[in-house]
Scaffold this motif. Structure first.
Motif, PDB file in Angstrom:
ATOM      1  N   SER A  81       2.184  96.136 -23.772  1.00 36.95           N
ATOM      2  CA  SER A  81       3.642  96.206 -23.921  1.00 36.95           C
ATOM      3  C   SER A  81       4.030  95.974 -25.374  1.00 36.95           C
ATOM      4  CB  SER A  81       4.354  95.132 -23.095  1.00 36.95           C
ATOM      5  OG  SER A  81       3.959  95.194 -21.762  1.00 36.95           O
ATOM      6  N   ARG A  82       3.409  94.986 -25.977  1.00 36.65           N
ATOM      7  CA  ARG A  82       3.794  94.676 -27.356  1.00 36.65           C
ATOM      8  C   ARG A  82       3.466  95.823 -28.298  1.00 36.65           C
ATOM      9  NH1 ARG A  82       1.136  89.162 -28.604  1.00 36.65           N
ATOM     10  NH2 ARG A  82       2.148  89.344 -30.627  1.00 36.65           N
ATOM     11  N   ILE A  83       2.293  96.412 -28.149  1.00 35.46           N
ATOM     12  CA  ILE A  83       1.987  97.520 -29.072  1.00 35.46           C
ATOM     13  C   ILE A  83       2.858  98.740 -28.759  1.00 35.46           C
ATOM     14  CG2 ILE A  83      -0.304  96.818 -29.884  1.00 35.46           C
ATOM     15  CD1 ILE A  83      -1.581  98.707 -27.980  1.00 35.46           C
ATOM     16  N   ALA A  84       3.101  98.984 -27.472  1.00 36.50           N
ATOM     17  CA  ALA A  84       3.935 100.154 -27.122  1.00 36.50           C
ATOM     18  C   ALA A  84       5.340  99.977 -27.689  1.00 36.50           C
ATOM     19  CB  ALA A  84       3.991 100.342 -25.612  1.00 36.50           C
ATOM     20  N   GLN A  94      10.411  96.850 -17.273  1.00 33.15           N
ATOM     21  CA  GLN A  94      10.635  96.718 -15.836  1.00 33.15           C
ATOM     22  C   GLN A  94       9.602  95.759 -15.226  1.00 33.15           C
ATOM     23  OE1 GLN A  94      10.734 100.649 -14.048  1.00 33.15           O
ATOM     24  NE2 GLN A  94      11.735 101.497 -15.866  1.00 33.15           N
ATOM     25  N   THR A  95      10.051  94.553 -14.951  1.00 34.23           N
ATOM     26  CA  THR A  95       9.128  93.488 -14.521  1.00 34.23           C
ATOM     27  C   THR A  95       8.337  93.840 -13.259  1.00 34.23           C
ATOM     28  OG1 THR A  95      10.997  92.167 -15.205  1.00 34.23           O
ATOM     29  CG2 THR A  95       9.070  90.978 -14.446  1.00 34.23           C
ATOM     30  N   THR A  96       9.019  94.362 -12.247  1.00 39.51           N
ATOM     31  CA  THR A  96       8.321  94.649 -10.986  1.00 39.51           C
ATOM     32  C   THR A  96       7.243  95.705 -11.206  1.00 39.51           C
ATOM     33  OG1 THR A  96      10.579  94.570 -10.159  1.00 39.51           O
ATOM     34  CG2 THR A  96       8.840  94.955  -8.538  1.00 39.51           C
ATOM     35  N   LEU A  97       7.600  96.707 -11.989  1.00 44.10           N
ATOM     36  CA  LEU A  97       6.631  97.771 -12.261  1.00 44.10           C
ATOM     37  C   LEU A  97       5.432  97.198 -13.028  1.00 44.10           C
ATOM     38  CD1 LEU A  97       6.240 100.956 -12.116  1.00 44.10           C
ATOM     39  CD2 LEU A  97       6.873 100.916 -14.515  1.00 44.10           C
ATOM     40  N   LEU A  98       5.701  96.323 -13.983  1.00 43.59           N
ATOM     41  CA  LEU A  98       4.610  95.737 -14.767  1.00 43.59           C
ATOM     42  C   LEU A  98       3.677  94.914 -13.877  1.00 43.59           C
ATOM     43  CD1 LEU A  98       6.156  94.652 -18.190  1.00 43.59           C
ATOM     44  CD2 LEU A  98       4.902  96.722 -17.618  1.00 43.59           C
ATOM     45  N   ASP A  99       4.253  94.211 -12.888  1.00 48.59           N
ATOM     46  CA  ASP A  99       3.408  93.441 -11.968  1.00 48.59           C
ATOM     47  C   ASP A  99       2.481  94.361 -11.184  1.00 48.59           C
ATOM     48  OD1 ASP A  99       4.439  91.072 -12.806  1.00 48.59           O
ATOM     49  OD2 ASP A  99       5.921  90.891 -11.183  1.00 48.59           O
ATOM     50  N   PHE A 100       3.059  95.458 -10.734  1.00 41.66           N
ATOM     51  CA  PHE A 100       2.276  96.443  -9.987  1.00 41.66           C
ATOM     52  C   PHE A 100       1.169  97.019 -10.890  1.00 41.66           C
ATOM     53  CE2 PHE A 100       2.658 100.747  -7.515  1.00 41.66           C
ATOM     54  CZ  PHE A 100       1.470 100.477  -6.854  1.00 41.66           C
ATOM     55  N   TYR A 101       1.517  97.264 -12.136  1.00 43.76           N
ATOM     56  CA  TYR A 101       0.586  97.833 -13.124  1.00 43.76           C
ATOM     57  C   TYR A 101      -0.602  96.884 -13.340  1.00 43.76           C
ATOM     58  CZ  TYR A 101      -0.515 100.308 -17.577  1.00 43.76           C
ATOM     59  OH  TYR A 101      -1.095 101.033 -18.587  1.00 43.76           O
ATOM     60  N   LYS A 102      -0.292  95.592 -13.531  1.00 43.71           N
ATOM     61  CA  LYS A 102      -1.348  94.590 -13.744  1.00 43.71           C
ATOM     62  C   LYS A 102      -2.305  94.547 -12.560  1.00 43.71           C
ATOM     63  CE  LYS A 102       1.852  91.583 -16.124  1.00 43.71           C
ATOM     64  NZ  LYS A 102       2.840  90.512 -15.935  1.00 43.71           N
ATOM     65  N   LEU A 150       4.829 106.196 -10.171  1.00 45.03           N
ATOM     66  CA  LEU A 150       5.517 106.536 -11.422  1.00 45.03           C
ATOM     67  C   LEU A 150       6.241 107.872 -11.312  1.00 45.03           C
ATOM     68  CD1 LEU A 150       3.001 105.712 -14.295  1.00 45.03           C
ATOM     69  CD2 LEU A 150       5.127 104.521 -13.775  1.00 45.03           C
ATOM     70  N   ARG A 151       5.651 108.786 -10.540  1.00 39.62           N
ATOM     71  CA  ARG A 151       6.245 110.125 -10.416  1.00 39.62           C
ATOM     72  C   ARG A 151       7.195 110.231  -9.237  1.00 39.62           C
ATOM     73  NH1 ARG A 151       0.537 112.063 -11.015  1.00 39.62           N
ATOM     74  NH2 ARG A 151       0.185 112.017 -13.253  1.00 39.62           N
ATOM     75  N   GLY A 152       7.391 109.127  -8.525  1.00 39.80           N
ATOM     76  CA  GLY A 152       8.299 109.162  -7.378  1.00 39.80           C
ATOM     77  C   GLY A 152       7.708 109.863  -6.175  1.00 39.80           C
ATOM     78  N   MET A 153       6.369 109.860  -6.082  1.00 37.90           N
ATOM     79  CA  MET A 153       5.716 110.544  -4.953  1.00 37.90           C
ATOM     80  C   MET A 153       5.210 109.538  -3.927  1.00 37.90           C
ATOM     81  SD  MET A 153       3.817 113.219  -7.446  1.00 37.90           S
ATOM     82  CE  MET A 153       2.494 113.728  -6.394  1.00 37.90           C
ATOM     83  N   LEU A 156       1.985 103.693 -19.933  1.00 38.61           N
ATOM     84  CA  LEU A 156       3.167 103.997 -19.121  1.00 38.61           C
ATOM     85  C   LEU A 156       3.945 105.104 -19.847  1.00 38.61           C
ATOM     86  CD1 LEU A 156       4.299 100.408 -18.055  1.00 38.61           C
ATOM     87  CD2 LEU A 156       2.999 102.083 -16.743  1.00 38.61           C
ATOM     88  N   PRO A 157       4.748 105.883 -19.083  1.00 39.06           N
ATOM     89  CA  PRO A 157       5.336 107.079 -19.675  1.00 39.06           C
ATOM     90  C   PRO A 157       6.306 106.859 -20.847  1.00 39.06           C
ATOM     91  CG  PRO A 157       5.511 107.155 -17.273  1.00 39.06           C
ATOM     92  CD  PRO A 157       5.019 105.788 -17.632  1.00 39.06           C
ATOM     93  N   SER A 158       7.014 105.729 -20.885  1.00 37.92           N
ATOM     94  CA  SER A 158       7.958 105.545 -21.991  1.00 37.92           C
ATOM     95  C   SER A 158       8.071 104.069 -22.316  1.00 37.92           C
ATOM     96  CB  SER A 158       9.340 106.090 -21.614  1.00 37.92           C
ATOM     97  OG  SER A 158       9.977 105.204 -20.701  1.00 37.92           O
ATOM     98  N   LYS A 159       8.680 103.769 -23.455  1.00 36.31           N
ATOM     99  CA  LYS A 159       8.911 102.366 -23.842  1.00 36.31           C
ATOM    100  C   LYS A 159       9.734 101.630 -22.786  1.00 36.31           C
ATOM    101  CE  LYS A 159       8.971 102.402 -28.856  1.00 36.31           C
ATOM    102  NZ  LYS A 159       9.712 101.919 -30.026  1.00 36.31           N
TER     103      LYS A 159
END
Ligand SMILES: [Zn+2]
Length: 627
Positions: A181-184, A125-133, A287-290, A117-120
């Protein structure tokens, strides 16, 4: 790359040959050869029909090889395999100039540039992480299904639910994203890596080997160097490696393995044409808002692909088409004038270097020599119908080239940006600035037929910016030969830090608007760039004024209401005008050492006495000033 530059490259890449686009063509058989190679790379990328019929196969082949390596050579082998094809792993190994001995190359062990993901901040962001998984799970599941369909299944029994063979276990993806997430989050913040005083930690091979018990870093280095044993390794963040070891120790095999497969898909997924990777595209677009389905025009993707695969060949034809001898001389003159301004200023500052090195005149490979280029890329195999394989071949070759530097002196003429790039950089160990031809185009650089305050105001300020990096918090740690040394005395250091505090405070008061309220600029992260912006524009203005004394510029017709001084600053401001999506602006505020463009105008003009004078501001005193 800029819009105009990209269009121009399209024109070159779609022409019948070098003779039809060049201003001053001296055709040779080597030129025809490298031009054909470059066109094959472009056409392979454009050929969507072939890409469609090839489908996800090349990506599946890499996943299968990873599976094979992982099961036969364990995690160490898998990490080495991924490093050799340029996929991000939980730590990176590279070779570069030694900060304390700039003529020698040294091995550097660092956290990866990006975790996924682009930054720490994204990892909170829980919702984003769910989407990511879900994206990772759906994409991997579809690819494994495709592997089954083509009759070469990848056996991953541990990833499936015991009772349902085709469905991947959601829990593994939860754990995987938790692991990422933990390593990032345990990686150092972006401002840490700006500070060479913190990142220069010498370790021996044995010390490095002890950090992560689950992986033999020694074996990986041995493979990458072909057996050469480096006497020392620079470790950017020992703390990070310790955390990484802890996090890995408590993680199940299948989670780490899933993570590695996911990194392959993130790196190479969008190079294939398959519905299996569409979830990745949608996620990246979000992620880019597109819009979820948004895709950039194919030719744009392909011009960028050639810039990635064969950058120096592309550079040759770009320079050939855009660059005249007079333009180069004018650019050199501006840089020279600005350098003189710096040297004059430095004479009054006990704490600055005596001279700034001559600009590097040439580079490696020599982009004016077609034979040199042909040789340089002789190990990169390009086929007109194998886009994926082309990229893989180029990446493998880049990595081999990087590691082959070990044991050889640093090539001080080497460049890291291709010619069409609109950017510049200061290379501290080389004590040099590099300004690619891309930045020597309007609206950054105007030829001799336009009043020079436009070129000084934009190109000059950029050259000044890069030069002044020699004296910012990082550059200040290097002497005139590029050696990393503490050559400042305590009182100088205190004075510098006091002045820096002013910049930090000034920029921390600036914010960008977002729908969740304003976000403040990180004054520490952007300190070096803000100081460089201030120093750059001051030096460029003074250089122009000296030039004006020698030969006065004309006023611009239609803009006679403005003085030349005012237009100098208008041109400067115009060059930073942009528009970006909110998502991108937020990513950048967390990770980019440069301030947002609008604030590069606002902050820098607030710090310029000359600007305040030119526009008759009530107070001429700059907000912050270093010199
Ligand atoms: Zn900079």
């Amino acid at each position: 790359m800029g819009k105009e530059g990209r269009l121009l490259l399209k024109h070159i890449l779609e022409s019948s040959g070098p003779h039809s686009t060049s201003f001053s063509w001296l055709s040779s058989s080597s030129d025809e050869k490298i031009f054909a190679k470059m066109k094959d790379g472009y056409n392979a990328c454009l050929d969507e029909k072939s890409l469609h019929s090839i489908g996800p196969q090349p990506l599946i082949d890499i996943l299968r090889e990873l599976n094979h390596v992982y099961s036969t050579h364990s995690l160490t082998g898998a990490i080495y395999f991924l490093m050799s094809i340029g996929v991000e792993t939980p730590f990176t190994l590279s070779v570069g100039a030694d900060d304390k001995d700039p003529d020698s190359n040294v091995v550097v062990l660092a956290p990866p540039y990006s975790f996924g993901l682009p930054s720490k901040q994204h990892y909170n962001q829980t919702t984003l992480l769910d989407f990511y998984k879900e994206t990772a799970r759906v994409a991997l599941e579809a690819l494994l299904e495709e592997a089954d369909d083509i009759g070469a299944p990848i056996s991953l029994s541990s990833l499936h639910l015991p009772e349902i063979v085709d469905v991947l276990n959601r829990k593994i993806f939860n754990d995987m994203v938790d692991y990422e997430s933990r390593i990032a989050l345990s990686a150092p913040d972006p401002d840490y890596v700006q500070d060479v005083n913190k990142t220069y930690n010498i370790r021996t091979l044995d010390e490095v080997e002890a950090y992560i018990p689950a992986i033999s870093v020694k074996a990986i280095i041995g493979n990458l160097t072909n057996g050469i044993k480096p006497s020392k390794i620079i470790v950017w963040s020992p703390d990070y490696l310790e955390s990484l070891a802890d996090i890995m120790a408590s993680q199940k095999h299948e989670v780490i393995y899933t993570y590695l497969m996911w990194k392959v898909i993130q790196s190479y997924g969008l190079e294939v044409d398959s519905p299996a990777v569409e979830p990745l595209r949608k996620f990246n677009n979000k992620l880019r808002g597109m819009q979820p389905e948004a895709k950039s025009e194919r030719w744009k993707t392909c011009v960028d692909a050639v810039d990635g695969i064969l950058p120096w060949i592309l550079s040759r034809f770009f320079v050939e088409r855009t660059f005249s001898e007079e333009a180069k001389d004018f650019g050199d003159k501006i840089v020279h004038d600005i350098k003189n301004q710096f040297v004059a200023k430095l004479k009054h500052s006990a704490w600055m270097t005596e001279s700034v090195r001559q600009l590097a005149a040439d580079k490696s490979p020599d982009i004016t020599n077609a034979e040199d280029l042909s040789y340089y890329y002789s190990n990169v195999t390009i086929h007109s119908d194998a886009h994926f394989a082309n990229r893989l071949s180029s990446t493998r070759n880049d990595i081999k080239r990087t590691w082959a530097k070990l044991g050889h002196p640093v090539d001080r003429d080497e460049w890291i940006m291709s010619a069409p790039t609109i950017n510049g950089y200061y290379n501290a160990p080389g004590n040099e600035i590099v300004l690619p031809a891309g930045i020597m185009q309007a609206p950054y650089f105007y030829g001799l037929t336009v009043p020079s305050y436009l070129s000084y105001g934009v190109f000059g300020a950029i050259a000044g910016h890069e030069l002044s990096h020699a004296f910012d918090p990082t550059g200040a740690s290097y002497d005139q030969n590029g050696n990393f040394t503490d050559w400042w005395d305590d009182s100088t250091l205190t004075a510098f830090e006091r002045k820096s505090q002013c910049f930090i405070k000034q920029y921390e008061n600036y914010t960008i608007p977002t729908k969740d309220g304003p976000i403040a600029v990180n004054g520490k992260l952007t300190l070096g760039e803000n100081i460089a912006d201030a120093g750059g524009v001051i030096a460029a203005f003074q250089a122009w004024r000296e030039n004006e004394k020698r030969s006065a510029d004309l006023l611009l017709p239609g803009l006679a209401n403005f003085t030349k001084e005012q237009i100098f600053f208008l041109a400067y401001g115009m060059s930073w005008c942009d528009k970006s999506r909110e998502e991108e602006a937020i990513d950048r505020i967390h990770t980019d050492p440069h301030s947002p463009n609008a604030l590069r105008i606002k902050g820098t003009t607030a710090n310029s006495r000359d600007f305040r004078k030119a526009f008759h501001c009530a107070a001429e005193e700059p907000v912050c000033e270093l010199w």
